[in-house]
Scaffold this active site. Sequence first.
Site, PDB file in Angstrom:
ATOM      1  N   SER A 148      32.678  27.787  71.338  1.00 49.95           N
ATOM      2  CA  SER A 148      33.913  27.442  72.041  1.00 49.95           C
ATOM      3  C   SER A 148      34.174  28.430  73.173  1.00 49.95           C
ATOM      4  O   SER A 148      33.817  29.607  73.082  1.00 49.95           O
ATOM      5  CB  SER A 148      35.089  27.438  71.066  1.00 49.95           C
ATOM      6  OG  SER A 148      35.213  28.679  70.423  1.00 49.95           O
ATOM      7  N   ARG A 170      49.351  32.430  60.075  1.00 49.68           N
ATOM      8  CA  ARG A 170      48.425  31.368  60.474  1.00 49.68           C
ATOM      9  C   ARG A 170      48.328  30.297  59.420  1.00 49.68           C
ATOM     10  O   ARG A 170      48.271  30.584  58.234  1.00 49.68           O
ATOM     11  CB  ARG A 170      47.033  31.931  60.675  1.00 49.68           C
ATOM     12  CG  ARG A 170      46.870  32.467  62.044  1.00 49.68           C
ATOM     13  CD  ARG A 170      45.420  32.715  62.278  1.00 49.68           C
ATOM     14  NE  ARG A 170      45.340  33.548  63.457  1.00 49.68           N
ATOM     15  CZ  ARG A 170      44.406  33.430  64.371  1.00 49.68           C
ATOM     16  NH1 ARG A 170      43.470  32.534  64.213  1.00 49.68           N
ATOM     17  NH2 ARG A 170      44.405  34.205  65.423  1.00 49.68           N
ATOM     18  N   CYS A 171      48.276  29.070  59.887  1.00 52.28           N
ATOM     19  CA  CYS A 171      48.158  27.956  58.956  1.00 52.28           C
ATOM     20  C   CYS A 171      47.024  27.039  59.374  1.00 52.28           C
ATOM     21  O   CYS A 171      46.629  27.026  60.527  1.00 52.28           O
ATOM     22  CB  CYS A 171      49.465  27.171  58.934  1.00 52.28           C
ATOM     23  SG  CYS A 171      50.766  28.078  58.108  1.00 52.28           S
ATOM     24  N   TRP A 195      36.645  23.465  53.917  1.00 51.91           N
ATOM     25  CA  TRP A 195      37.896  23.489  54.672  1.00 51.91           C
ATOM     26  C   TRP A 195      38.621  22.147  54.655  1.00 51.91           C
ATOM     27  O   TRP A 195      39.463  21.869  55.503  1.00 51.91           O
ATOM     28  CB  TRP A 195      37.635  23.980  56.112  1.00 51.91           C
ATOM     29  CG  TRP A 195      37.325  25.462  56.138  1.00 51.91           C
ATOM     30  CD1 TRP A 195      37.404  26.337  55.097  1.00 51.91           C
ATOM     31  CD2 TRP A 195      36.882  26.247  57.262  1.00 51.91           C
ATOM     32  NE1 TRP A 195      37.036  27.605  55.499  1.00 51.91           N
ATOM     33  CE2 TRP A 195      36.722  27.582  56.814  1.00 51.91           C
ATOM     34  CE3 TRP A 195      36.618  25.955  58.604  1.00 51.91           C
ATOM     35  CZ2 TRP A 195      36.298  28.617  57.655  1.00 51.91           C
ATOM     36  CZ3 TRP A 195      36.202  26.985  59.447  1.00 51.91           C
ATOM     37  CH2 TRP A 195      36.046  28.296  58.980  1.00 51.91           C
ATOM     38  N   GLU A 222      32.668  31.850  51.475  1.00 47.39           N
ATOM     39  CA  GLU A 222      33.913  31.769  50.711  1.00 47.39           C
ATOM     40  C   GLU A 222      33.840  30.713  49.605  1.00 47.39           C
ATOM     41  O   GLU A 222      34.709  30.684  48.736  1.00 47.39           O
ATOM     42  CB  GLU A 222      35.123  31.555  51.629  1.00 47.39           C
ATOM     43  CG  GLU A 222      35.204  30.186  52.227  1.00 47.39           C
ATOM     44  CD  GLU A 222      36.290  30.091  53.296  1.00 47.39           C
ATOM     45  OE1 GLU A 222      36.468  31.046  54.060  1.00 47.39           O
ATOM     46  OE2 GLU A 222      36.938  29.047  53.354  1.00 47.39           O
ATOM     47  N   HIS A 225      25.652  29.512  62.389  1.00 47.72           N
ATOM     48  CA  HIS A 225      26.558  30.618  62.662  1.00 47.72           C
ATOM     49  C   HIS A 225      27.458  30.842  61.456  1.00 47.72           C
ATOM     50  O   HIS A 225      27.902  29.905  60.812  1.00 47.72           O
ATOM     51  CB  HIS A 225      27.412  30.305  63.901  1.00 47.72           C
ATOM     52  CG  HIS A 225      28.591  31.214  64.026  1.00 47.72           C
ATOM     53  ND1 HIS A 225      28.456  32.536  64.378  1.00 47.72           N
ATOM     54  CD2 HIS A 225      29.908  31.021  63.790  1.00 47.72           C
ATOM     55  CE1 HIS A 225      29.653  33.104  64.371  1.00 47.72           C
ATOM     56  NE2 HIS A 225      30.542  32.208  64.017  1.00 47.72           N
ATOM     57  N   HIS A 240      37.811  38.838  68.085  1.00 43.52           N
ATOM     58  CA  HIS A 240      39.194  38.781  67.603  1.00 43.52           C
ATOM     59  C   HIS A 240      40.090  39.748  68.350  1.00 43.52           C
ATOM     60  O   HIS A 240      41.295  39.760  68.151  1.00 43.52           O
ATOM     61  CB  HIS A 240      39.230  39.070  66.098  1.00 43.52           C
ATOM     62  CG  HIS A 240      38.402  38.107  65.319  1.00 43.52           C
ATOM     63  ND1 HIS A 240      37.071  38.336  65.050  1.00 43.52           N
ATOM     64  CD2 HIS A 240      38.683  36.890  64.813  1.00 43.52           C
ATOM     65  CE1 HIS A 240      36.579  37.297  64.386  1.00 43.52           C
ATOM     66  NE2 HIS A 240      37.539  36.413  64.236  1.00 43.52           N
TER      67      HIS A 240
HETATM   68  N1  GLN Z   1      31.346  26.844  67.090  1.00 45.72           N
HETATM   69  C1  GLN Z   1      32.615  27.325  66.627  1.00 45.72           C
HETATM   70  C2  GLN Z   1      33.326  28.019  67.782  1.00 45.72           C
HETATM   71  O1  GLN Z   1      32.664  28.565  68.610  1.00 45.72           O
HETATM   72  C3  GLN Z   1      32.456  28.288  65.481  1.00 45.72           C
HETATM   73  C4  GLN Z   1      33.791  28.742  64.940  1.00 45.72           C
HETATM   74  C5  GLN Z   1      33.713  29.571  63.695  1.00 45.72           C
HETATM   75  O2  GLN Z   1      32.748  30.191  63.390  1.00 45.72           O
HETATM   76  N2  GLN Z   1      34.761  29.632  62.936  1.00 45.72           N
HETATM   77  O3  GLN Z   1      34.544  28.046  67.830  1.00 45.72           O
HETATM   78 ZN    ZN Z   2      32.553  32.446  63.652  1.00 44.15          ZN
END
Ligand code: GLN
Ligand code: ZN
Length: 654
Positions: free
Chosen positions: A329, A411-412, A457, A501, A537, A590
């Site tokens: 993203s 956060r929700c 999720w 998780e 990822h 982050h």
């Molecule tokens: N491809 C997603 C992004 O780039 C991966 C998001 C994630 O790992 N939570 O937002």
């Molecule tokens: Zn990620």
Amino acid sequence: DTNYHYIVPEFHADQAFSLLSHKIINEYKEAKNAGIDTKPVIIGPVTFLLLGKEKQADFHRIELIGNLLPVYHQLIKELDELNVQYIQFDEPCLGTELDARELAAFVAAYQELKKAFPHIRFILGNYFECYGQHLRTILELPFDIFHLDLVRCPAQLDDLIELYPAINWAQAKGPKFSLGVIDGRNIWKNNYEQSLIILQKAVACFGIDNVLIAASCSLLHVPCDLDSEHKLDPDIKKWLSFARQKISELGALSAIMSGAPNAGKLLTENQLAIQSRGGSEKIHKSAVKAAVAAITPAYASRLSAFAIRQKKQQQHLNLPLFPTTTIGSFPQTTDVRQLRAQLKKGTISEEAYTQAIQEATIQAIRLQEELDIDVLVHGEFERNDMVEYFGEQLEGYAFSAFGWVQSYGTRCVKPPILFGDIERKQPMTVAWSKFAQQQTTRRVKGMLTGPITMLQWSFVRDDQPRSHTALQLALAIRGEVMDLEAAGISIIQIDEPAIREGLPLRKENWAAYLKWAVGAFKISASGVRDETQIHTHMCYSEFNDIIEHIAAMDADVITIETSRSQMELLDAFVQFNYPSGIGPGVYDIHSPRVPSVEEIETLLDKALLVLPATNLWVNPDCGLKTRNWPETREALEHMVQAAKALRAKFEVPA
Ligand code: GLN
Ligand code: ZN
């Protein structure tokens, strides 16, 4: 094992504790002033310590129990002065393996606390797992009420019934049992008939006065109120129950158990709803079941081994050493989010929306070319959320309008509802990936969410094992992967940030989970030619203990979060030769802070100590959607510079 995150407490050997917050006291008082006597719920001291981590070698955090207990004394004393009747201590650490020392600390802590406050009724909360091998020791402790999660561990009631006559009860009249028969983590309507069987069995053994009916865990994990949902398919809505409805279910079960006049009506209504779900054509699709039945072992394995694929991919893709890429993203600015809101409201047309998203995609491609990134992404501007976006395009998913649950702090998330057999009716991402690829001569990476993250999720159906639902999701993603390949996309990333998780609380159950989870991922990824490069990822570090299973996913490249833990992850590679391509994130997305070229180089140097140069990728540690453009551009500039500097060092002089 939820998508609920907390800040992990970090402890030093001389850690001191003091009572800082009076939130729990103030809230108790507030409710009492309103005429309601509540039971304060506190995280127990042992769980508090065990779910933290040591920031110093040579001590174990459980040794801090002596420093911590005085704070609990003080808090309980303050509650006692307000005449509190009950206190619930949540100790979900009991669902994990405790060693002898930890268990001894647990026993001593509660003996001490109860001795100091014999007149307060202590409730022990444990959930998401059974008490397991600790059951007997725990039952002999002086708790007035023991809570059991009978949704996760229905069989535990039988263990308890068997042990019951043999226990040396600490309480004069024996304890009470809080039976968690209503699922606090999922949104399905309770099956009263089933719950009543459990409750009656318990009553027969412990006596009617000693059985409490409860939700399996806190209702934090489910949305608030189903009555606010006006757009849900009414058939599906009939099968659901959010927090408010679950509280009514508690009342209904209690009414039925005590033979209230409306008991029969309550039961019949519930049976009708349960039956309508069981046989619904909306849930059961024979084509999907047949496709799952037709899965063979070959579905889960690539045509050739990694070493062969790597050569073919190198020929086909011709990437430089230390290729640069991003996770998918790009900034989801207010503009982009507004477009989607406008589309939803109908204030812009589908065409205008698509055109605006195409423009954002073109700009992202231009920027990546300008930055000289090797493997590009389309930017995911068309996606609201990485699970919802796919859920919306798959059969078997439904969506609430207000079904938010807390994930971290303020956060929700609004998990989609996976209610039925999963079917992909048409390509979900091909048009966007193709569009992006047409804008450039560089490779654009296709971008998908993997089956385990889709599962983890979402609110998942509870009428079949999760492992089976994972196979249906895997087939849907596999179809998409193959369509992307056919459309000329040679690099495809299947994100699995949630795989960790999903790990069960008890380590003894890890292997079984990892087997089906890794298997589902491989089914989703393995339908392609050797030349097609599969990426995956993952976020939220701490992969060291499952590194072999991550390797078993057999992705050609994995990008992984490491920057926040200063590449702590890399320790795993000292002992374990990670076989394939890997991009340990070189900066923390982050944070708005832009990393310097030097610090990225330092991290890459560290990585090179344990990873072969031919396998190392250079990328941020997660998607950039929460960042803004100026900092994104600058950070990526630095990242590419660092990769180029490293490349220069490795280049063989002509
Ligand atoms: N491809 C997603 C992004 O780039 C991966 C998001 C994630 O790992 N939570 O937002
Ligand atoms: Zn990620």
